[in-house]
Write an enzyme that holds these catalytic residues in place. Structure first.
Site, short mmCIF file in Angstrom:
data_model
loop_
_atom_site.label_atom_id
_atom_site.label_comp_id
_atom_site.label_asym_id
_atom_site.label_seq_id
_atom_site.Cartn_x
_atom_site.Cartn_y
_atom_site.Cartn_z
N LYS A 1 39.71 49.61 38.99
CA LYS A 1 40.28 48.58 39.88
C LYS A 1 41.80 48.67 39.89
CE LYS A 1 40.70 44.14 38.19
NZ LYS A 1 42.11 43.74 38.27
N ASN A 2 42.37 48.87 38.69
CA ASN A 2 43.83 48.80 38.60
C ASN A 2 44.54 50.08 39.02
OD1 ASN A 2 43.45 46.18 37.90
ND2 ASN A 2 43.86 46.45 35.72
N ARG B 1 46.73 39.92 43.46
CA ARG B 1 48.15 40.14 43.21
C ARG B 1 48.67 41.39 43.91
NH1 ARG B 1 50.29 36.92 40.11
NH2 ARG B 1 52.10 38.19 39.61
N CYS C 1 44.13 36.53 38.31
CA CYS C 1 43.63 35.65 37.27
C CYS C 1 44.71 34.70 36.77
CB CYS C 1 43.11 36.48 36.10
SG CYS C 1 41.60 37.34 36.50
N VAL D 1 50.64 40.09 25.51
CA VAL D 1 51.02 40.48 26.88
C VAL D 1 51.14 39.26 27.79
CG1 VAL D 1 50.41 41.90 28.88
CG2 VAL D 1 49.99 42.75 26.56
#
Ligand code: EPU
Length: 456
Positions: free
Chosen positions: A41-42, A115, A139, A350
């Site tokens: 996905k990323n 995003r 998220c 993070v």
């Protein structure tokens, strides 16, 4: 008894496939079998944005059928990019030759959904001289500011205006190479710089860049398009801007977050899962922790098999940027750690709010105490960050069923495996969020022998 799954789900078919938002799970049954993971996905969503930079069409392979991909596809389409599915499952073709500025209403229709829109800035500035960014989604795991992105765009010569419509970015004089040092190796900001610098005039030096495998794969995509990007020691990327780029043909790197999720599902439910498409190289750090926590794995040519070893053992881990332990891996791991003999500590460094999901695990019987300001621990590899939190997990504690609401992608996944590991029945709602990042989720659970019904 199981409610029959929508056929389209099992067959990887259209949107209607995963329409269920609420499932009832009867736990206590180990997950066993095989699942396949597709492109990450990323990476996939960013490679889709990169297609806007080409003078000729691009082809992306192994694209998962997830809602984040649908959002980006639709955003490309409102900007005049023709997107078509190829004959091979998971292939998308992009033709950017008709790219145009989109109307605010069309862009705004995607506000809050993802995003990724923020990464359209560089390509749109090169193509059209302006970009309009709606309210971002993704998220809710912290503030998730975009200051690094905006500062980087300004360094390239862009003008950033906040208006009632959202953020409007223009570049009346074009974009030039820049000298940028990120305050933190942010994944998104590094991608922002890459997607902007490749067509800016002159050379860009980016220091303190993120170097996640998905970023390296994006660099590979851009190099196929004609970009000149070198990776120097100590997180430095040098990007020499070029006048034009062509389309690419690329098979996306596998989704290591999904692979790690299924690995933890095997650990938590005492199951045995073969994850087809998973590769060792990009998961070295995860595999070390998995082994220390009592997991057993076997790396094969076409994937990795995961199950429990003799017994689960507590671990101390801290999330970090690559090559550290990814923040997206801690949620499913914590479910498994509730079954380990002793006390584990998970330091989340993070995001400042990525342990809230543990409340529902406590409701299911877990012994987890979250320290919102973090805690010290002798094993620390890096100094504490201002943002961090820590979860202290003491096990083993039997889990029991509960009614829980999916809060975010990875937290939601962890609820599902907690419910599968628990005794009794659980009801998990707001499952749509899981569709953002896990392809054919219900079909995969079904293939692994999970006992559940889609009830709403
Ligand atoms: N940050 C800022 N300012 C910025 C950008 C980031 O302060 O302008 C901070 C964030 O608030 C956070 C840290 O920097 O504390 C790291 O954020 P980063 O920019 O690296 O994350 P991202 O690009 O927004 C991506 C993934 C996340 C993944 C992180 C870390 C995508 C679409 N999302 O987010 O994935 O957790 O990198 O690896 O690529 C997920 O898949 O569930 C997910 C949340």
């Amino acid at each position: 008894m199981k409610t029959l799954l929508n056929d389209a789900d099992s067959a990887g078919g259209p949107e209607a496939a995963l329409s269920g938002e609420t499932i009832r799970i009867r736990g206590g049954r180990p997950l066993r079998g095989r699942v396949e993971v597709k492109g990450a996905k990323n990476l996939v969503t960013k490679a889709m944005v990169a297609a806007l930079l080409g003078d000729t069409p691009s082809t992306l392979r192994d694209v998962p059928d997830i809602s984040d991909v649908k959002v980006v596809r639709s955003l490309l389409e409102v900007h005049g990019v023709r997107v078509e599915s190829g004959a091979e499952e998971g292939t998308l073709h992009f033709d950017p030759s008709g790219a145009v500025a989109a109307h605010f209403e069309e862009i705004d229709a995607h506000a809050g959904a993802s995003r990724i829109p923020i990464l359209f800035c560089g390509p749109l500035l090169h193509l059209l001289g302006e970009a309009l960014i709606p309210d971002l989604g993704g998220c809710r795991i912290g503030d998730r500011p975009i200051n690094f992105h905006m500062d980087a765009l300004r360094a390239f010569g862009a003008i950033v205006d906040k208006s009632y419509e959202g953020i409007r970015i223009t570049a009346p004089d074009g974009l030039h190479g820049a000298n940028i040092e990120l305050p933190y190796p942010s994944v998104g900001a590094t991608e922002q710089v890459l997607l902007t610098a490749v067509r800016a005039k002159g050379t860009t030096e980016l220091r303190n860049a993120a170097i996640e495998p998905e970023i390296m794969d994006l660099i590979a995509v851009l190099q196929k398009m004609g970009a000149i990007i070198s990776y120097e020691p100590n997180r430095v990327l040098l990007i020499e801007g070029v006048d034009s780029l062509r389309g690419y043909d690329h098979r996306a790197i596998f989704d290591r977050n999904e692979a790690a999720s299924w690995a933890c599902a095997a650990l938590a439910t005492d199951g045995d899962i073969f994850v087809g498409g998973a590769r060792q190289q990009e998961m070295l750090t995860f595999l070390n922790v998995f082994r220390k926590a009592g997991g057993w794995f076997d790396v094969r040519e076409d994937g990795i098999q995961f199950r429990r070893g003799d017994r689960l053992t507590p671990v101390v881990v801290e999330t970090d940027v690559h090559p550290g332990f990814m923040t997206d891996w801690q949620q499913p791991l914590i479910v498994a750690l509730t079954q380990a003999q002793g006390t584990s500590v998970v330091h989340e460094t993070v995001y400042e709010n990525r342990l809230g999901f543990t409340e529902a695990l406590v409701q299911m019987g877990a012994d987890i105490v979250v320290h919102p300001q973090g805690i010290d621990s002798p094993e620390r590899r890096v100094p504490r960050r201002a943002l961090e939190q820590a979860a202290v997990v003491t096990g083993p504690t039997p889990l029991h069923g509960a009614e829980v609401v999916v809060p975010d992608l990875r937290g939601g996944y962890s609820y599902v495996i907690a419910a599968l590991a628990a005794q009794g029945e659980s009801v998990v709602s707001n499952m749509g969020i899981i569709r953002r990042g896990y392809e054919k989720f219900f079909a995969k659970l079904d293939a692994l022998g999970a006992d559940f019904d889609v009830i709403g």
